[in-house]
Write an enzyme that holds these catalytic residues in place. Structure first.
Site, PDB file in Angstrom:
ATOM      1  N   HIS A 379       0.687  -1.237   0.094  1.00 37.81           N
ATOM      2  CA  HIS A 379       0.006  -0.082   0.014  1.00 37.81           C
ATOM      3  C   HIS A 379       0.785   1.211   0.118  1.00 37.81           C
ATOM      4  O   HIS A 379       0.306   2.294   0.465  1.00 37.81           O
ATOM      5  CB  HIS A 379      -1.167  -0.093   1.337  1.00 37.81           C
TER       6      HIS A 379
HETATM    7  C1  LIG Z   1      -1.164  -6.489  -5.292  1.00 34.05           C
HETATM    8  C2  LIG Z   1      -1.667  -5.491  -4.695  1.00 34.05           C
HETATM    9  C3  LIG Z   1      -3.133  -5.679  -3.866  1.00 34.05           C
HETATM   10  C4  LIG Z   1      -3.669  -4.475  -3.332  1.00 34.05           C
HETATM   11  N1  LIG Z   1      -4.879  -4.928  -2.569  1.00 34.05           N
HETATM   12  C5  LIG Z   1      -5.586  -3.575  -2.237  1.00 34.05           C
HETATM   13  C6  LIG Z   1      -7.002  -3.948  -1.452  1.00 34.05           C
HETATM   14  O1  LIG Z   1      -7.522  -4.968  -1.759  1.00 34.05           O
HETATM   15  N2  LIG Z   1      -7.542  -2.931  -1.050  1.00 34.05           N
HETATM   16  C7  LIG Z   1      -6.955  -1.663  -1.087  1.00 34.05           C
HETATM   17  O2  LIG Z   1      -7.655  -0.708  -0.477  1.00 34.05           O
HETATM   18  N3  LIG Z   1      -5.787  -1.236  -1.749  1.00 34.05           N
HETATM   19  C8  LIG Z   1      -5.028  -2.472  -2.219  1.00 34.05           C
HETATM   20  N4  LIG Z   1      -3.737  -2.315  -2.837  1.00 34.05           N
HETATM   21  C9  LIG Z   1      -3.481  -0.937  -3.032  1.00 34.05           C
HETATM   22  C10 LIG Z   1      -4.189   0.128  -4.018  1.00 34.05           C
HETATM   23  O3  LIG Z   1      -4.750  -1.022  -5.002  1.00 34.05           O
HETATM   24  C11 LIG Z   1      -3.327   1.054  -4.552  1.00 34.05           C
HETATM   25  O4  LIG Z   1      -2.932   1.955  -3.257  1.00 34.05           O
HETATM   26  C12 LIG Z   1      -4.243   1.979  -5.598  1.00 34.05           C
HETATM   27  O5  LIG Z   1      -4.430   1.237  -6.537  1.00 34.05           O
HETATM   28  C13 LIG Z   1      -3.037   3.023  -5.981  1.00 34.05           C
HETATM   29  O6  LIG Z   1      -3.733   3.823  -7.033  1.00 34.05           O
HETATM   30  P1  LIG Z   1      -2.857   4.910  -7.760  1.00 34.05           P
HETATM   31  O7  LIG Z   1      -3.667   5.552  -8.736  1.00 34.05           O
HETATM   32  O8  LIG Z   1      -2.196   5.733  -6.799  1.00 34.05           O
HETATM   33  O9  LIG Z   1      -1.645   4.194  -8.539  1.00 34.05           O
HETATM   34  P2  LIG Z   1      -1.851   2.751  -9.592  1.00 34.05           P
HETATM   35  O10 LIG Z   1      -3.267   2.190  -9.725  1.00 34.05           O
HETATM   36  O11 LIG Z   1      -0.627   1.873  -9.147  1.00 34.05           O
HETATM   37  O12 LIG Z   1      -1.631   3.490 -10.815  1.00 34.05           O
HETATM   38  C14 LIG Z   1      -0.261   3.952 -11.409  1.00 34.05           C
HETATM   39  C15 LIG Z   1      -0.285   3.788 -12.969  1.00 34.05           C
HETATM   40  O13 LIG Z   1       0.681   4.723 -13.509  1.00 34.05           O
HETATM   41  C16 LIG Z   1       1.333   3.844 -14.400  1.00 34.05           C
HETATM   42  N5  LIG Z   1       2.771   4.407 -14.654  1.00 34.05           N
HETATM   43  C17 LIG Z   1       3.647   4.454 -13.458  1.00 34.05           C
HETATM   44  N6  LIG Z   1       4.581   4.828 -14.192  1.00 34.05           N
HETATM   45  C18 LIG Z   1       4.525   5.419 -15.243  1.00 34.05           C
HETATM   46  C19 LIG Z   1       5.466   5.995 -16.036  1.00 34.05           C
HETATM   47  N7  LIG Z   1       6.672   6.338 -15.937  1.00 34.05           N
HETATM   48  N8  LIG Z   1       4.894   6.517 -17.218  1.00 34.05           N
HETATM   49  C20 LIG Z   1       3.639   6.028 -17.658  1.00 34.05           C
HETATM   50  N9  LIG Z   1       2.913   5.368 -16.917  1.00 34.05           N
HETATM   51  C21 LIG Z   1       3.203   5.034 -15.574  1.00 34.05           C
HETATM   52  C22 LIG Z   1       1.313   2.475 -13.740  1.00 34.05           C
HETATM   53  O14 LIG Z   1       1.594   1.508 -14.891  1.00 34.05           O
HETATM   54  C23 LIG Z   1      -0.107   2.383 -13.210  1.00 34.05           C
HETATM   55  O15 LIG Z   1      -0.951   1.790 -14.297  1.00 34.05           O
HETATM   56  C24 LIG Z   1      -2.985  -3.213  -3.496  1.00 34.05           C
HETATM   57  C25 LIG Z   1      -1.938  -3.052  -4.217  1.00 34.05           C
HETATM   58  C26 LIG Z   1      -1.280  -4.053  -4.895  1.00 34.05           C
HETATM   59  C27 LIG Z   1      -0.164  -3.618  -5.839  1.00 34.05           C
END
Ligand SMILES: Cc1cc2nc3c(=O)[nH]c(=O)nc-3n(C[C@H](O)[C@H](O)[C@H](O)COP(=O)(O)OP(=O)(O)OC[C@H]3O[C@@H](n4cnc5c(N)ncnc54)[C@H](O)[C@@H]3O)c2cc1C
Length: 434
Positions: A379
């Protein structure tokens, strides 16, 4: 281009949908991975070795424990590969989120706007939002969830019917899941994004760094060296990805982050477990400090490609005091240090949680506990925190034309899993930035 969004994950997909609703604004969403995933059942985590929907990073959890961190890759991001647990932060979690725009009263309308809760209505819940929320009713729980819950109730712990009801005392009860009626994980790409003439989604394109001219961000440079110009840029590359782009652009990031340590308490099962249930149907939350997770399957079975391993109950520290750091060295190497359990209070809370998990494993009859192992909930949040890197409107404190809107801006990780709070933040960000 009017607006460039970097990263099409949990937050980026919401911002692309909300900000392209104005047909006069041209929006480009750039994502390093593939397009949206076909929804899969929540009994499986598609994050094993060789998964094309993940990026892996080495990390140092503590002085002696290393691990591999997983992040979702592709439109839908980590939300497309995660456990589907979708719990709001507790009201007290927002005490550290700035002076005015992010109090619990301010964010509650956005938690409501994003959801269609199929189990609970009333003023605290949303009934028309894009994200479907469902709980597995207790009478349909996996025998493991049921036995663990009954043992917790027998130990005098309270029942918590609605974990998104705004209470902080906690208890044992069903987990709200972002799930359709057939048990599939529904991520933000699936439920928010739709084709529009003014929205381009460019996949398989990785952004290396920002192009900065005269104190303002004018565009981004891709890993191939191409430059994309835009008037406004929003980083949604996630807790690790956004920090790396900032660091590679010689901007501040990564100095501190928080994550939920998760100590696995494995056990020798007393009987073989049936498959087909969401990996987590029930949790035991103890105030804001601890969450016990009786998984319905071993991660050897639930994660394709993993070796066999015993089932476990996860003991997660939900308000950890220890902080971590993300850095990039002169050769471009990424270093992630969590500093888990450095704080004596974290150690004491973890020991209490492990002892309770071992007792409940025994009294529930699900098995015989084995030695606990330190791990992570995956997380990682707060590497570009509000107050340090962006202001409370999520605008960069160092350069113009740049905003960050993802889990990297959390000032402190919420005391429940971050996904619901990430989607809420993206909804709020669309109003603040738009
Ligand atoms: C295996 C796993 C299980 C989890 N289970 C849970 C759960 O059950 N419940 C819960 O509350 N949370 C859970 N989490 C955490 C939650 O899913 C994340 O905190 C949340 O989805 C993050 O959202 P975000 O938009 O910050 O990042 P992300 O959803 O990670 O999105 C970031 C995106 O940016 C893209 N990216 C990154 N760098 C670049 C770049 N340089 N150029 C272009 N694109 C890029 C990536 O490919 C990705 O698609 C889990 C996380 C993981 C990894």
């Amino acid at each position: 281009m009017d607006l460039l969004i970097v990263g099409g994950g949990s937050c980026g997909a919401v911002l692309a949908a909300r900000l392209s609703a104005d047909p006069t604004r041209r929006v480009l969403l750039v994502e390093s991975g593939p397009g949206a995933a076909i929804p899969e059942r929540l009994d499986t985590l598609p994050i094993g070795p060789g998964s094309y929907r993940t990026t892996m990073y080495d990390a140092q959890l503590s002085d002696t424990v290393t691990t591999t961190l997983v992040r979702g890759r592709g439109v839908g991001g980590s939300g497309a590969v995660n456990g589907g647990y979708f719990m709001r932060g507790a009201p007290t979690d927002f005490a550290d989120w700035g002076s005015g725009l992010w109090t619990y009263e301010q964010v509650l309308p956005f938690y409501r706007r994003l959801e269609h809760d199929h189990d609970f209505g009333g003023p605290g819940h949303g009934g028309t939002g894009p994200m479907p929320i469902r709980r597995v009713p207790r009478e349909r729980w996996h025998p493991l969830s049921e036995a663990f819950a009954q043992a917790a109730l027998d130990a005098g712990l309270p029942w918590e019917a609605d974990k998104n009801g705004g209470l902080t005392a906690g208890g044992i009860g069903p987990v709200p899941l972002n799930m359709d009626e057939l048990g599939h994980r529904i991520d933000t790409a699936t439920c928010y994004l739709e084709g529009r003439p003014n929205l381009e989604v460019r996949t398989n394109t990785t952004i290396r760094r920002l192009v900065i001219r005269a104190g303002a961000v004018a565009g981004v440079e891709t890993a191939d060296g191409a430059v994309i110009n835009a008037d406004k840029i929003i980083l949604c590359a996630g807790g690790i990805g956004s920090a790396l782009i900032m660091l590679r652009s010689n901007l501040t990031a990564g100095q501190t982050f928080s994550d939920h340590p998760e100590v696995a308490v494995p056990y020798v099962p007393s009987q073989p477990a049936a498959r087909g249930h969401p990996l987590l149907e029930a949790t035991l939350n103890l105030g804001e400090d601890l969450e016990l997770r009786p998984y319905t399957a071993s991660f050897g079975d639930a994660v394709p490609g993993n070796p066999p391993m015993p089932p476990h109950v996860g003991v997660a520290l939900m308000s950890p005091r220890s902080r971590g750091q993300v850095t990039v060295d002169a050769d471009g190497g990424v270093h992630i240090k969590h500093g888990y359990l450095q704080d004596p209070a974290d150690k004491a809370i973890a020991a209490h949680g492990v002892a309770l998990a071992q007792e409940l494993i025994r009294t529930s009859g699900i098995g015989t506990p084995l030695e606990p192992v330190l791990g992570t909930s995956q997380h990682l949040s707060g590497s570009c925190a509000m107050g340090n890197v962006v202001d409370e409107r999520l605008k960069s404190l160092e350069v113009d034309s740049l905003w960050i809107a993802d889990t990297s801006v959390f000032p402190r990780i919420p005391s429940r899993g971050p996904h619901a709070t990430a989607v809420m933040l993206a909804e709020r960000a669309a109003e603040l930035i738009g």
